[in-house]
Scaffold this motif. Structure first.
Motif, PDB file in Angstrom:
ATOM      1  N   ARG A  18      -4.847  23.345 -26.743  1.00 12.62           N
ATOM      2  CA  ARG A  18      -5.090  24.472 -25.842  1.00 12.62           C
ATOM      3  C   ARG A  18      -6.292  24.234 -24.932  1.00 12.62           C
ATOM      4  O   ARG A  18      -6.231  24.486 -23.722  1.00 12.62           O
ATOM      5  CB  ARG A  18      -5.313  25.747 -26.665  1.00 12.62           C
ATOM      6  N   LEU A  19      -7.380  23.717 -25.491  1.00 13.60           N
ATOM      7  CA  LEU A  19      -8.641  23.661 -24.752  1.00 13.60           C
ATOM      8  C   LEU A  19      -8.892  22.346 -24.027  1.00 13.60           C
ATOM      9  O   LEU A  19      -9.524  22.332 -22.963  1.00 13.60           O
ATOM     10  CB  LEU A  19      -9.809  23.935 -25.706  1.00 13.60           C
ATOM     11  N   GLN A  20      -8.418  21.230 -24.592  1.00 14.45           N
ATOM     12  CA  GLN A  20      -8.769  19.939 -23.998  1.00 14.45           C
ATOM     13  C   GLN A  20      -8.274  19.780 -22.561  1.00 14.45           C
ATOM     14  O   GLN A  20      -9.034  19.332 -21.686  1.00 14.45           O
ATOM     15  CB  GLN A  20      -8.252  18.809 -24.884  1.00 14.45           C
ATOM     16  N   PRO A  21      -7.027  20.164 -22.253  1.00 12.73           N
ATOM     17  CA  PRO A  21      -6.589  20.058 -20.847  1.00 12.73           C
ATOM     18  C   PRO A  21      -7.418  20.938 -19.910  1.00 12.73           C
ATOM     19  O   PRO A  21      -7.678  20.549 -18.759  1.00 12.73           O
ATOM     20  CB  PRO A  21      -5.131  20.529 -20.911  1.00 12.73           C
ATOM     21  N   MET A  22      -7.827  22.111 -20.389  1.00 13.41           N
ATOM     22  CA  MET A  22      -8.644  22.997 -19.552  1.00 13.41           C
ATOM     23  C   MET A  22     -10.003  22.366 -19.261  1.00 13.41           C
ATOM     24  O   MET A  22     -10.487  22.382 -18.118  1.00 13.41           O
ATOM     25  CB  MET A  22      -8.820  24.345 -20.255  1.00 13.41           C
ATOM     26  N   LEU A  23     -10.638  21.790 -20.307  1.00  9.10           N
ATOM     27  CA  LEU A  23     -11.937  21.158 -20.110  1.00  9.10           C
ATOM     28  C   LEU A  23     -11.827  19.926 -19.226  1.00  9.10           C
ATOM     29  O   LEU A  23     -12.756  19.615 -18.458  1.00  9.10           O
ATOM     30  CB  LEU A  23     -12.539  20.784 -21.465  1.00  9.10           C
ATOM     31  N   ALA A  24     -10.692  19.225 -19.302  1.00 12.06           N
ATOM     32  CA  ALA A  24     -10.507  18.028 -18.492  1.00 12.06           C
ATOM     33  C   ALA A  24     -10.414  18.348 -17.000  1.00 12.06           C
ATOM     34  O   ALA A  24     -10.611  17.454 -16.161  1.00 12.06           O
ATOM     35  CB  ALA A  24      -9.256  17.281 -18.945  1.00 12.06           C
ATOM     36  N   MET A  25     -10.145  19.593 -16.666  1.00 16.62           N
ATOM     37  CA  MET A  25     -10.048  19.997 -15.255  1.00 16.62           C
ATOM     38  C   MET A  25     -11.365  20.534 -14.702  1.00 16.62           C
ATOM     39  O   MET A  25     -11.431  20.936 -13.543  1.00 16.62           O
ATOM     40  CB  MET A  25      -8.940  21.043 -15.095  1.00 16.62           C
ATOM     41  N   THR A  26     -12.422  20.551 -15.505  1.00 16.42           N
ATOM     42  CA  THR A  26     -13.687  21.127 -15.056  1.00 16.42           C
ATOM     43  C   THR A  26     -14.507  20.137 -14.238  1.00 16.42           C
ATOM     44  O   THR A  26     -14.348  18.919 -14.334  1.00 16.42           O
ATOM     45  CB  THR A  26     -14.535  21.593 -16.254  1.00 16.42           C
ATOM     46  N   HIS A  27     -15.423  20.713 -13.463  1.00 19.00           N
ATOM     47  CA  HIS A  27     -16.401  19.888 -12.730  1.00 19.00           C
ATOM     48  C   HIS A  27     -17.216  19.045 -13.702  1.00 19.00           C
ATOM     49  O   HIS A  27     -17.508  17.874 -13.421  1.00 19.00           O
ATOM     50  CB  HIS A  27     -17.338  20.778 -11.915  1.00 19.00           C
TER      51      HIS A  27
END
Length: 260
Positions: free
Chosen positions: A231-240
């Motif tokens: 759930r979280l890893q793809p979201m964090l991978a899209m961060t600045h």
């Protein structure tokens, strides 16, 4: 600055000081409110990257303030629920803080003061620190979340023994059993706490918040951990911050995180 919680910024570390030394920093309802306000303010402060929580006058906190007039019987339960609710909100903020929370403790760290300290991410203690889950001595249940936080630090059996016996634990034993992370001379207490705060603040803020939230009980099983990773890893991978970390690694420099 609130008269019950002193608040100052040293570099990017906010130092919040429980400031009622004449009462050994007993956590009155007013102090609870003051600390809640101070924490919320620092959470939103872009100049603050970590928070150190300490006490004035050589003690961290003697616990809840049990002095004063006893409420009338018909109001006792209502008053207790209100006081407990504000105490729980204070600890809830510490536990869910998006920024590193470091406790710098010396002297008495009793009752709700102990609960507040062990809710922090790191506990740095002076050689004079003394811990006691003293709730049973006044006929009350351990509160402020310590039934949850203490076993996670010292193990279920040892936590039960400490809570049932209400015995005092000196700094060396506290370090040995995992109740505190570091024991230092009193003269080094704040500097060591600030160093720990700065080190934890070097982690990307969004990753820090995610790791902390999951470490506080979000993964009861291996499959829970896998699900949260997915759930979280793809979201964090899209961060600045992830992009910045990769760029900084390639350029051999320190990353400049934005928390976005």
């Amino acid at each position: 600055m609130n008269e019950l919680v002193a608040d100052r910024l040293e570099g990017r570390v906010a130092i919040l000081t429980l400031d009622a030394p004449e009462k050994m920093n007993a956590i009155s309802v007013e102090m609870r409110e003051a600390l809640i306000v101070a924490l919320q303010r620092r959470f939103l402060d872009d100049e603050c990257s970590a928070i150190v929580l300490t006490g004035a006058g050589g003690n961290f906190s003697s616990g809840g303030d049990i002095k004063g007039a006893r409420p009338a019987p018909e109001a006792l339960a209502r008053t207790m629920r209100h006081k407990l609710g504000r105490l729980q909100e204070m600890v809830r903020l510490v536990m869910s803080s998006p920024k590193p929370m470091i406790a710098a403790v010396e002297g008495k760290t009793f009752g709700a003061g102990m609960s507040l300290a062990v809710a922090c991410d790191v506990v740095v203690a002076s050689e004079s620190a003394q811990f006691c889950a003293a709730f049973g001595r006044v006929g009350l249940l351990p509160d402020a979340g310590i039934l949850y936080t203490l076993p996670r630090r010292v193990g279920a059996a040892r936590a039960q023994q400490l809570l049932l016996s209400a015995r005092s634990v000196e700094a060396p034993e506290a370090r040995e059993i995992g109740l505190v992370d570091h024991v230092v001379p009193a003269t080094d207490l704040l500097s060591r706490a600030c160093t720990e705060a700065q080190q934890m603040a070097s982690i990307a803020p969004l990753a820090f918040a995610a790791i902390k939230s999951l470490g506080s009980g979000g993964c009861a099983t291996l499959e829970d951990a896998f699900a949260e990773e997915m759930r979280l890893q793809p979201m964090l991978a899209m961060t600045h911050d992830y992009s910045e970390a990769r760029t900084a690694f390639a350029e051999k420099r320190k990353p400049q995180y934005r928390g976005c």
